[in-house]
Design an enzyme around this catalytic site. Sequence first.
Site, mmCIF file in Angstrom:
data_model
loop_
_atom_site.group_PDB
_atom_site.id
_atom_site.type_symbol
_atom_site.label_atom_id
_atom_site.label_comp_id
_atom_site.label_asym_id
_atom_site.label_seq_id
_atom_site.Cartn_x
_atom_site.Cartn_y
_atom_site.Cartn_z
ATOM 1 N N SER A 186 0.789 -1.228 0.000
ATOM 2 C CA SER A 186 0.000 0.000 0.000
ATOM 3 C C SER A 186 0.820 1.277 0.000
ATOM 4 O O SER A 186 0.327 2.324 -0.429
ATOM 5 C CB SER A 186 -0.925 0.013 1.220
ATOM 6 N N HIS A 214 -5.437 -4.076 -0.970
ATOM 7 C CA HIS A 214 -5.344 -3.029 -1.991
ATOM 8 C C HIS A 214 -5.393 -3.586 -3.411
ATOM 9 O O HIS A 214 -5.227 -2.838 -4.376
ATOM 10 C CB HIS A 214 -4.078 -2.199 -1.788
ATOM 11 N N LYS A 244 -12.197 -0.713 1.036
ATOM 12 C CA LYS A 244 -11.422 0.092 0.101
ATOM 13 C C LYS A 244 -12.153 0.145 -1.242
ATOM 14 O O LYS A 244 -13.102 0.908 -1.392
ATOM 15 C CB LYS A 244 -9.999 -0.447 0.006
#
Length: 396
Positions: A186, A214, A244
């Site tokens: 990340s 991610h 996310k």
Amino acid sequence: MLEKILDRFLEENLQALRDQGLYNEIDVVEGANGTIIQIKGKELINLSSNNYLGLATNEKLKRVAVDAVHEYGVGAGAVRTINGTLDLHVELERKLAEFKGTEAAISYQSGFNCNMAAISAVMDKHDAILSDQLNHASIIDGCRLSKAKIIAYNHSDMDDLKRKAEDAVNSGQYKKVMVITDGVFSMDGDIAKLPEIIEIAKQFDLITYVDDAHGSGVTGKGKGTVKHFSLESEVDFQIGTLSKAVGVVGGYVAGKRNLIDWLKVRSRPFLFSTALTPADVAATSAAIELIANSSELVEKLWANGDYLKAGLKDLGFNIGNSETPITPCIIGDEKLTQQFSKRLIEEGVYAKSIVFPTVPKGTGRIRNMPTAAHTKEMLDSCIAIYEKIGKELGVI
């Protein structure tokens, strides 16, 4: 006496962080966390959210969440193992397993919880874990909780991983050995070398564990880094977050049915925490369905990421070696990094500084997170402001 000791400890250490430029000020967003946010009454272009596909403010998902509240209420009412498992949870986990290409899946209250739950449910003091040096903090904490021997290998260094895997297995000290890696790292945006990791795992009979927080909704046409390399049948644990790219909250573990059944009876966050709320589960199910059925948002995300990267690189900024839309702008010095971030905010761009201990000392950076919802005009404004401040502070 105890209170005075605590007060002294806190005052001294908080001041030390401020002096080193390591104290993080928390900003309050007044309203929705979209591409334009308001902080202290000022509108800013938002480059700090990991709402990759813009789904956190998606109108359809909002309606689905509201409908779920009306039908099911605001809370699940119990832990999953008593009577907190709603039909909504079962449907979400079915969709997650299909989405990740596995036999089954289990949902948790957060991605952090997944790593605390899954690692310690399978690994113990008789085992060893090979962990990439740049793995997320939740992986590190999950490994510690398991009491297994933690063996860090150099970031994405396959020679080092192979050497340490061979040493661990041949030592005869451990019953099981696991290799853990982020799918997408990340802070730098680089992608794990999963094909090589799998080859090493096969050679030494390692359990394989990929945290794709991610990557889910970003790589592999949205289905994640494991899918990106077509390794669904080779990875034992696929971990991800639902907060996310998916845009809501929670996390999941996907894998073989026996693994998921084991986590349901042995992973403590599942056993001892109230289940995800009906609104969150319903919105997540709708988001997974949307990502699975259309690549439009994922393609827009990558186009915006490539555009911002090219603009910053052309200006002379160090954007590292990102292979994903994550775009770090590496400044180096912590105080300069924080000053750069403050100037960005003053000029109308919200992009937070990331400094030690999140990243190694001397590698302070502004982490830019373009999303599918940003317009070209927004990104052009950001690039122009970066140019102005970069020259002003002598960074470019």
